[in-house]
Design an enzyme around this catalytic site. Structure first.
Site, mmCIF file in Angstrom:
data_model
loop_
_atom_site.group_PDB
_atom_site.id
_atom_site.type_symbol
_atom_site.label_atom_id
_atom_site.label_comp_id
_atom_site.label_asym_id
_atom_site.label_seq_id
_atom_site.Cartn_x
_atom_site.Cartn_y
_atom_site.Cartn_z
ATOM 1 N NE ARG A 82 -4.208 -1.510 -0.013
ATOM 2 C CZ ARG A 82 -4.284 -2.537 -0.874
ATOM 3 N NH1 ARG A 82 -3.313 -2.753 -1.742
ATOM 4 N NH2 ARG A 82 -5.332 -3.333 -0.880
ATOM 5 C CG HIS A 121 -3.697 -0.664 -6.968
ATOM 6 N ND1 HIS A 121 -4.182 -0.380 -5.724
ATOM 7 C CD2 HIS A 121 -3.373 -1.977 -6.939
ATOM 8 C CE1 HIS A 121 -4.157 -1.472 -4.988
ATOM 9 N NE2 HIS A 121 -3.683 -2.462 -5.715
HETATM 10 P P1 NAI Z 1 -1.191 -12.119 3.923
HETATM 11 O O1 NAI Z 1 -2.132 -11.806 5.023
HETATM 12 O O2 NAI Z 1 -1.152 -13.500 3.379
HETATM 13 O O3 NAI Z 1 0.299 -11.729 4.367
HETATM 14 C C1 NAI Z 1 0.612 -10.584 5.085
HETATM 15 C C2 NAI Z 1 1.782 -10.925 5.986
HETATM 16 O O4 NAI Z 1 2.203 -9.727 6.644
HETATM 17 C C3 NAI Z 1 1.392 -11.919 7.065
HETATM 18 O O5 NAI Z 1 2.298 -13.006 7.051
HETATM 19 C C4 NAI Z 1 1.488 -11.120 8.367
HETATM 20 O O6 NAI Z 1 1.928 -11.898 9.454
HETATM 21 C C5 NAI Z 1 2.501 -10.052 7.990
HETATM 22 N N1 NAI Z 1 2.398 -8.825 8.790
HETATM 23 C C6 NAI Z 1 1.299 -8.073 9.029
HETATM 24 N N2 NAI Z 1 1.623 -7.000 9.760
HETATM 25 C C7 NAI Z 1 2.959 -7.086 9.992
HETATM 26 C C8 NAI Z 1 3.882 -6.283 10.700
HETATM 27 N N3 NAI Z 1 3.507 -5.143 11.310
HETATM 28 N N4 NAI Z 1 5.168 -6.685 10.736
HETATM 29 C C9 NAI Z 1 5.546 -7.833 10.116
HETATM 30 N N5 NAI Z 1 4.731 -8.625 9.428
HETATM 31 C C10 NAI Z 1 3.447 -8.250 9.366
HETATM 32 O O7 NAI Z 1 -1.498 -11.066 2.798
HETATM 33 P P2 NAI Z 1 -1.089 -11.122 1.249
HETATM 34 O O8 NAI Z 1 -2.141 -11.787 0.478
HETATM 35 O O9 NAI Z 1 0.312 -11.609 1.145
HETATM 36 O O10 NAI Z 1 -1.159 -9.566 0.903
HETATM 37 C C11 NAI Z 1 -0.316 -8.634 1.558
HETATM 38 C C12 NAI Z 1 -0.743 -7.230 1.229
HETATM 39 O O11 NAI Z 1 -0.508 -6.977 -0.151
HETATM 40 C C13 NAI Z 1 -2.241 -6.963 1.402
HETATM 41 O O12 NAI Z 1 -2.560 -6.646 2.740
HETATM 42 C C14 NAI Z 1 -2.479 -5.812 0.470
HETATM 43 O O13 NAI Z 1 -2.264 -4.591 1.139
HETATM 44 C C15 NAI Z 1 -1.424 -6.002 -0.603
HETATM 45 N N6 NAI Z 1 -2.015 -6.443 -1.871
HETATM 46 C C16 NAI Z 1 -1.834 -5.647 -2.964
HETATM 47 C C17 NAI Z 1 -2.395 -5.988 -4.168
HETATM 48 C C18 NAI Z 1 -2.157 -5.155 -5.386
HETATM 49 O O14 NAI Z 1 -2.914 -5.258 -6.366
HETATM 50 N N7 NAI Z 1 -1.114 -4.336 -5.420
HETATM 51 C C19 NAI Z 1 -3.254 -7.170 -4.312
HETATM 52 C C20 NAI Z 1 -3.271 -8.016 -3.122
HETATM 53 C C21 NAI Z 1 -2.713 -7.615 -1.945
#
Ligand code: NAI
Length: 351
Positions: free
Chosen positions: A251, A299
Site C-alpha cells: 500500500r 494499481h
Molecule cells: P497475507 O495476510 O497473506 O500476508 C501478510 C503478511 O504480513 C502476514 O504473514 C502477516 O503476518 C505479515 N504482517 C502483518 N503485519 C505485519 C507487521 N507489522 N510486521 C511484520 N509482518 C506483518 O497477505 P497477502 O495476500 O500476502 O497480501 C499482503 C498485502 O498486499 C495486502 O494486505 C495488500 O495490502 C497487498 N495487496 C496488494 C495488491 C495489489 O494489487 N497491489 C493485491 C493483493 C494484496
C-alpha cells in the site's frame, strides 16, 4: 437488500472485454444473479457525493483496492443499515476497521484471489529496475542507441540479496519465483515460517531493520495497518544500502510520500517500483509520478483478468452465504463479532 459496489470505470474496454468484471459497468458480473435473488445492485465509480447519496440505504458495500472508496468512521455513521463490507480483492485498509468493529459490521476480503498476480508483478518490477529496462525501452522509442548510458545502470539479479517484508501469501510466492534467479533471500514477518518452509523457499529469517539495511532489493508485502503506516520513513529509507531498489505492491501509505521523493532525488536508492499510491487514483501532480528512476504502474497488479474472475467468484460466495444467513468462509473474514480477527490485521488492532 441494497448492495452498492464501488468499482473503477472500465470505459470502452468494459464492452469490448466482457471478462473485465472488476469495473463498474460490468458490476463483477453479478448484477443479474443478485437481482434474481430478489436484491438490488447499484454499481458506481463515484467515490464522493455519489457514493454518499447511497449510504443511508446501503445494506452491503463492496469496494475495491484499485479504485478505493475510503469508508471512514463518518461514512459508516451515514449508513445505519450497513451490515457487510466486502473487498473485491485483498487488503481492506480502505475501510475503517475499528469503526466497523464497533458497529458490529462484518468485513471480508477475497483472501488469496490475486496473490499470484501480484507476485508476478513484483518479479517483473524487480527485473525492470535491476536490468534498467525502462530507460532502455525509451532509448528504442526515441531513436537512440546509447548502450553506454543504459548499460551503466544495468545489473544481473543473480547473487543479489533480496529482503521480503511480510512473508504471507504474496511474500512467499515472490520468494518462490525468485529462487531460480539464485538470489540470497531474507524475510521478516512477526510470524516465522517453519524450517521446512524456509528451506523450500530458500529464505532466511531476519530482523526487519538489519535486513532492510543489508538488502540490494527490498519488497514490501505486509498490509497497511496503524502499525505499518509511514513505516518506510526518511530514516529507514536512508538506512537502506546506497544503490538499493525498493518495490512496494502493498500500500502507498506504508512509504512516506515526501521522504521517498527526497531519497530518490538524492540518488541514494537506484530505483523504486510498485503499483500502490495514496490517494488513489493518484492525482496528475502526485510527486511520485515524476521522481527519478521509478518504474511504477497504476494499481493493476492484482486485477489481471484471471484475478478479476477469482475475486468476483469470491464475492458471489460471500453474498450467497450472507443471503442464506450462513457463515462466510473463515479465511475471508477480517472483522467479525465486533473484533478485528484476521491474523494479518489483529496484531495491529487487538495487540
Ligand atoms: P497475507 O495476510 O497473506 O500476508 C501478510 C503478511 O504480513 C502476514 O504473514 C502477516 O503476518 C505479515 N504482517 C502483518 N503485519 C505485519 C507487521 N507489522 N510486521 C511484520 N509482518 C506483518 O497477505 P497477502 O495476500 O500476502 O497480501 C499482503 C498485502 O498486499 C495486502 O494486505 C495488500 O495490502 C497487498 N495487496 C496488494 C495488491 C495489489 O494489487 N497491489 C493485491 C493483493 C494484496
Amino acid at each position: 437488500m441494497k448492495i452498492v459496489a464501488v468499482l473503477y470505470p472500465g470505459g470502452p474496454a468494459s464492452a469490448e472485454t466482457p471478462e473485465l468484471l472488476g469495473c463498474a459497468e460490468n458490476a463483477l458480473g453479478l448484477r443479474q444473479w443478485v437481482e434474481s435473488q430478489g436484491h438490488e445492485m447499484v454499481s458506481i465509480s463515484d467515490t464522493g457525493s455519489g457514493l454518499e447519496s447511497h449510504l443511508p440505504t446501503t445494506d452491503i458495500l463492496i469496494a475495491t483496492p484499485f479504485w478505493p472508496a475510503y469508508i471512514t468512521r463518518e461514512r459508516i455513521e451515514m449508513a445505519p443499515n450497513l451490515r457487510l463490507l466486502l473487498t473485491a480483492g485483498v487488503g481492506s485498509d480502505h475501510f475503517d476497521l475499528a469503526a466497523a468493529a464497533e458497529r458490529n459490521i462484518t468485513v471480508a476480503e477475497i483472501t488469496g484471489s490475486n496473490v499470484v498476480s501480484v507476485a508476478e508483478h513484483v518479479v517483473m518490477q524487480i527485473l525492470t529496475l535491476v536490468r534498467n529496462y525502462i530507460p532502455s525501452y525509451f532509448e528504442v522509442i526515441e531513436g537512440g542507441w546509447d548502450i553506454g548510458k543504459v548499460a551503466a545502470r544495468s545489473h544481473d539479479l543473480e547473487d543479489k540479496s533480496v529482503g521480503i517484508v511480510g512473508m504471507g501469501r504474496i511474500g512467499q510466492r515472490v520468494a518462490a519465483r525468485l529462487k531460480p534467479f539464485d538470489v540470497r533471500t531474507s524475510y521478516f514477518d512477526y510470524r516465522r515460517l517453519s524450517t521446512t518452509e524456509e528451506q523450500t523457499l530458500g529464505a532466511r529469517y531476519s530482523q526487519l531493520v538489519p535486513m532492510v539495511r543489508e538488502s540490494d532489493v527490498v519488497s514490501i508485502n505486509f498490509p497497511l495497518t496503524p502499525a505499518t503506516q509511514g513505516f518506510f520513513d526518511r530514516e529507514l529509507l536512508y538506512s537502506m544500502k546506497k544503490g538499493a531498489y525498493l518495490v512496494n505492491t502493498a500500500r502507498g501509505r506504508i512509504v512516506q510520500t515526501d521522504a521517498l521523493v527526497e531519497v530518490m532525488e538524492s540518488g541514494h536508492l537506484a530505483g523504486y517500483a510498485g503499483d500502490v499510491w495514496y490517494p488513489q487514483p493518484a492525482p496528475a501532480d502526485h510527486a511520485w509520478r515524476k521522481m527519478p528512476n521509478h518504474a511504477m504502474t497504476p494499481h493493476v497488479s492484482g486485477t489481471s483478468l484471471e484475478a478479476q474472475r477469482r475475486y468476483s467468484d469470491g464475492i458471489r460466495g460471500c453474498l450467497e452465504s450472507f443471503f442464506a444467513d450462513e457463515p462466510i468462509d473463515r479465511d475471508y473474514i477480517i472483522v467479525e463479532g465486533g473484533r478485528v480477527t484476521s491474523p494479518s490485521y489483529a496484531y495491529a488492532y487487538e495487540g
